[in-house]
Each structure stands twice: as C-alpha cells, then as structure tokens.
Design an enzyme around this catalytic site. Structure first.
Site, PDB file in Angstrom:
ATOM      1  N   HIS A 188      -5.775 -32.052  34.788  1.00 46.55           N
ATOM      2  CA  HIS A 188      -6.624 -31.095  34.056  1.00 46.55           C
ATOM      3  C   HIS A 188      -6.769 -31.536  32.589  1.00 46.55           C
ATOM      4  O   HIS A 188      -6.348 -30.838  31.661  1.00 46.55           O
ATOM      5  CB  HIS A 188      -5.937 -29.725  34.160  1.00 46.55           C
ATOM      6  CG  HIS A 188      -6.703 -28.540  33.711  1.00 46.55           C
ATOM      7  ND1 HIS A 188      -7.344 -28.455  32.502  1.00 46.55           N
ATOM      8  CD2 HIS A 188      -6.919 -27.358  34.321  1.00 46.55           C
ATOM      9  CE1 HIS A 188      -7.906 -27.266  32.392  1.00 46.55           C
ATOM     10  NE2 HIS A 188      -7.667 -26.581  33.482  1.00 46.55           N
ATOM     11  N   ARG A 243      -1.008 -25.546  26.470  1.00 47.30           N
ATOM     12  CA  ARG A 243      -2.472 -25.550  26.376  1.00 47.30           C
ATOM     13  C   ARG A 243      -2.930 -26.845  25.719  1.00 47.30           C
ATOM     14  O   ARG A 243      -2.728 -27.045  24.517  1.00 47.30           O
ATOM     15  CB  ARG A 243      -2.932 -24.344  25.550  1.00 47.30           C
ATOM     16  CG  ARG A 243      -4.418 -24.300  25.288  1.00 47.30           C
ATOM     17  CD  ARG A 243      -5.217 -23.907  26.489  1.00 47.30           C
ATOM     18  NE  ARG A 243      -4.872 -22.562  26.932  1.00 47.30           N
ATOM     19  CZ  ARG A 243      -5.198 -22.102  28.164  1.00 47.30           C
ATOM     20  NH1 ARG A 243      -5.840 -22.849  29.020  1.00 47.30           N
ATOM     21  NH2 ARG A 243      -4.841 -20.874  28.499  1.00 47.30           N
ATOM     22  N   ARG A 297       3.767 -26.965  36.574  1.00 48.68           N
ATOM     23  CA  ARG A 297       3.382 -27.091  35.159  1.00 48.68           C
ATOM     24  C   ARG A 297       4.273 -26.321  34.196  1.00 48.68           C
ATOM     25  O   ARG A 297       4.158 -26.509  32.986  1.00 48.68           O
ATOM     26  CB  ARG A 297       1.909 -26.767  34.949  1.00 48.68           C
ATOM     27  CG  ARG A 297       1.510 -25.335  35.080  1.00 48.68           C
ATOM     28  CD  ARG A 297       0.095 -25.153  34.522  1.00 48.68           C
ATOM     29  NE  ARG A 297      -0.382 -23.811  34.726  1.00 48.68           N
ATOM     30  CZ  ARG A 297      -1.413 -23.281  34.093  1.00 48.68           C
ATOM     31  NH1 ARG A 297      -2.066 -23.988  33.194  1.00 48.68           N
ATOM     32  NH2 ARG A 297      -1.787 -22.055  34.337  1.00 48.68           N
ATOM     33  N   GLU A 324     -11.729 -32.502  34.658  1.00 46.70           N
ATOM     34  CA  GLU A 324     -10.557 -32.439  35.517  1.00 46.70           C
ATOM     35  C   GLU A 324     -10.789 -33.240  36.794  1.00 46.70           C
ATOM     36  O   GLU A 324     -11.623 -32.874  37.618  1.00 46.70           O
ATOM     37  CB  GLU A 324     -10.249 -30.979  35.834  1.00 46.70           C
ATOM     38  CG  GLU A 324     -10.185 -30.129  34.562  1.00 46.70           C
ATOM     39  CD  GLU A 324     -10.162 -28.624  34.852  1.00 46.70           C
ATOM     40  OE1 GLU A 324      -9.623 -28.237  35.891  1.00 46.70           O
ATOM     41  OE2 GLU A 324     -10.696 -27.860  34.031  1.00 46.70           O
ATOM     42  N   ASP A 327     -17.482 -23.409  33.739  1.00 47.86           N
ATOM     43  CA  ASP A 327     -16.376 -23.489  34.693  1.00 47.86           C
ATOM     44  C   ASP A 327     -16.967 -23.939  36.026  1.00 47.86           C
ATOM     45  O   ASP A 327     -17.136 -23.148  36.943  1.00 47.86           O
ATOM     46  CB  ASP A 327     -15.657 -22.140  34.811  1.00 47.86           C
ATOM     47  CG  ASP A 327     -14.254 -22.278  35.390  1.00 47.86           C
ATOM     48  OD1 ASP A 327     -13.938 -23.373  35.899  1.00 47.86           O
ATOM     49  OD2 ASP A 327     -13.479 -21.303  35.336  1.00 47.86           O
TER      50      ASP A 327
HETATM   51  O1  LIG Z   1      -5.644 -20.826  31.563  1.00 50.17           O
HETATM   52  P1  LIG Z   1      -5.203 -21.801  32.608  1.00 50.17           P
HETATM   53  O2  LIG Z   1      -4.383 -21.178  33.690  1.00 50.17           O
HETATM   54  O3  LIG Z   1      -4.526 -22.993  31.993  1.00 50.17           O
HETATM   55  O4  LIG Z   1      -6.514 -22.327  33.312  1.00 50.17           O
HETATM   56  C1  LIG Z   1      -7.517 -22.915  32.576  1.00 50.17           C
HETATM   57  C2  LIG Z   1      -8.745 -23.178  33.453  1.00 50.17           C
HETATM   58  O5  LIG Z   1      -8.431 -24.123  34.429  1.00 50.17           O
HETATM   59  C3  LIG Z   1      -9.511 -24.557  35.270  1.00 50.17           C
HETATM   60  O6  LIG Z   1     -10.453 -25.243  34.508  1.00 50.17           O
HETATM   61  C4  LIG Z   1     -10.174 -23.400  35.971  1.00 50.17           C
HETATM   62  O7  LIG Z   1     -11.347 -23.810  36.649  1.00 50.17           O
HETATM   63  C5  LIG Z   1     -10.510 -22.313  34.971  1.00 50.17           C
HETATM   64  O8  LIG Z   1     -11.011 -21.184  35.667  1.00 50.17           O
HETATM   65  C6  LIG Z   1      -9.277 -21.928  34.164  1.00 50.17           C
HETATM   66  O9  LIG Z   1      -9.610 -20.925  33.246  1.00 50.17           O
END
Ligand SMILES: O=P(O)(O)OC[C@H]1O[C@H](O)[C@H](O)[C@@H](O)[C@@H]1O
Length: 335
Positions: A198, A108, A134, A306, A247
C-alpha cells in the site's frame, strides 16, 4: 481536466463474499497479544553483521536502517513497514505522516503491508481492516549485500499457527527498490486471499500529478458503492464525479505505471508482477480532515498506488503452494 468516466452496469458489491470466493479468516489466537506486545519497547535486536545495515530508529520507530551507494532506506519492525527509500542525490520516494500515532497504531505513510485481505474484502467485521500484520512486530530474518553493493533483506511477521498461511517479505535496496510478498499455504486446505503493498508515494501536490498506465482499464469506485467505471486517459485527482478523492480498484492492470510529478520534477515508475490490480487512493480534504494523522493539509503530499491482488483479483493457493507479489520502484527524469 476531469475523467470522462463511463458508468458500467453495477454488479454485486465487492465486499460481499457471495460474489467471490475469498477465505473467511478468523483472527489468529495470538493476534491480540502480538498487538499488545508491539506497543512495548524493543529489547536488544541483534544487528546483522552486514556492511550498511544496522538497527536504529527512524521517525521514532525501531527500524532496520540501510545505506548503500545508490540509496538509503528504513524499515520499521512495526508492521515490517518500509518508511523511507531515498535514491542517492534525490528526495524520498515515500511520504510519512508528520502526525504519526504511537505503536501499536498503524503507521500512516510508507508502505503498509496489507495481508491476507484487502480492507475487509470477503471478511466479517470482526477482523482488523487490512489484515493481521500491519500492527504487530516483525523480525529481521536475513540481510545480505551483493557484489553490486545492493542490500537484500528478508523480514517476517509473527507466525500464526492457526492461519494456514505464512508470509515472508523480501526487500532489495539499490538503484531500484524491489519489494516482494511471498505467501505460502502451510495448511491442508486451499486458501483464497487478497493483499497489497500500500505505497504512499510522496508528491508535490496530489492535485497536480497524473498516473499513466491505466487508460482503458475498468475500475471499481469504493466511494460510489463499488460501481464499475472505465478509465479514459491518465488518472488525475479532479474526477468530474467527485473532485478531490479517489478510492479506485483497477482490474486486469498491466503492471507498469508512471506517476508524473512536474512539481518535484520527477516520474516514479512502478512495475509489478504477481498483481493484477492497482488501487489508487487519496482521501481528499474532507476525509483527511477527519483523520488525526492527515488533518494538517499533508494529505496533498501523497498518492497511494497500491500493488494489489484485490477486488476480483483473488489469489488461490493449494496446500504447499507459494504466491509471489513484487513491486519495483525507481525514479525516472522528466523528458
Ligand atoms: O486508513 P487505512 O485503514 O490505513 O486505509 C487506508 C485506505 O486503504 C485503501 O486504499 C482502501 O482502498 C481505502 O478505502 C482506505 O481508506
């Protein structure tokens, strides 16, 4: 402030493959084994013989550590994940959760590599969210240092023979951070895929920053059933429809964005090429509190911008073709 967003007519949900034409990927045969192996300790990774590049650990992850006169950086072998980029004399541009789970869980923070699909766009529920690279171990393929002292790296995820796509990531660490995803269709059929770098940018307080470069664009709000809206002015977190989370997938995005942060007294400039969409994400307090790696208030410390090909922006590759997505990131002073 709040965004006076206009609601545009609703079209099909973006995740319905009928609306677009993404390739439906099958999880590669080796994927589960690669994830299991990613949790095991790293055994002897040969350090390249390049000044300013070594193999060490960062935040507990085995990582490529780079040091140049202009910047320091760390790239975890887990996920090929850029964890840190610190311009000399400045603060880290990237945010990393203080509550990281152990590998093979996804990291994260930093810059997760999302490939070859964004979320589960156009996919069944059987595939892992955000793709196949990932939570597996990557290899450092090449490291060089140029005449100006910048370091260039090439990393690669495991090769999945049955995927029909190959990925290489290039990084250039210097005054500017340059990061490229190079995707080649190695199969014998056309492929349509989505992806993202991202990035979790470190901010003083997500409620107190703005993003320039989005005015007038259309975006889909994932928290609003992918309804289409139009952006007026800069992005700010206090969206009148839903204070405290974002989002959004912006389409036909121009490729230059500024993240203005008065609290850290800096602007982060993000320039992209080979990407026509930008995702602006922060979970907001309610969702962050449900998450074991963001439930300590730390979600306020980042904003994800992103550099993507997602939503209607799908990359189509004929056999043998290569697509290149690049982001360039640097710090600018505030005027
Ligand atoms: O929690 P993750 O799988 O790392 O994803 C984190 C985020 O990624 C992107 O920004 C998506 O648009 C979100 O909908 C998602 O919550």
């Amino acid at each position: 402030a709040g965004l006076p967003n206009t609601t545009l007519p609703k079209t099909d949900a973006m995740t319905e493959s009928a609306a677009f034409t993404e390739t439906r990927f099958t999880t590669p045969a080796r994927y589960a084994d690669e994830v299991t192996a990613a949790g095991a300790p790293v055994t002897a990774t040969a350090a390249p013989d390049v000044d300013g590049v070594r193999i060490g650990t960062f935040a507990g992850y085995p990582a490529v550590l780079v040091e140049t006169a202009d910047a320091r950086a760390a790239i975890a072998l887990h996920g090929g994940h850029l964890l840190s980029y610190v311009p000399t004399g400045g603060e880290d541009l990237l945010w990393l959760s203080p509550r990281l789970a152990d590998a093979p869980a996804a990291i994260r923070g930093g810059v997760p590599v999302v490939w070859p699909f964004f979320g589960r766009q156009g996919q069944s529920n059987d595939v892992p969210s955000h793709g196949f690279v990932r939570t597996v171990r990557w290899q450092l393929v090449e490291a060089t240092r140029d005449a100006e002292g910048s370091v260039s790296l090439t990393l690669a995820p495991p090769h999945y023979a049955d995927l029909g796509l190959d990925l290489r990531m290039h990084l250039r660490i210097g005054k500017t951070l340059e990061q490229t995803l190079e995707t080649t269709n190695t199969g014998d059929a056309p492929v349509a895929f989505t992806q993202a770098l991202h990035s979790y940018f470190h901010v003083s307080d997500v409620a107190n920053v703005r993003v320039e470069g989005l005015d007038g664009l259309r975006f889909r709000d994932k928290n609003d059933g992918y309804a289409a809206h139009a952006q007026t002015g800069d992005w700010v977190l206090d969206d009148a429809r839903d204070p405290g989370r974002s989002d959004y997938i912006y389409a036909d995005a121009g490729g230059r964005y500024l993240l203005d942060d008065p609290g850290l007294d800096r602007r982060i400039e993000l320039e992209t090429s080979g990407s026509r969409s930008l995702v602006v994400w922060n979970p907001g307090e309610t969702a962050a509190e449900r998450s074991s790696d963001m439930n300590d208030g730390s979600w306020r410390g980042f904003l994800c911008l992103e550099a993507a090909n997602a939503g209607p922006d799908i990359v189509r590759l004929a056999p043998g073709q290569t697509h290149v997505l690049t982001q360039r990131v640097r710090v600018l002073p505030r005027d």
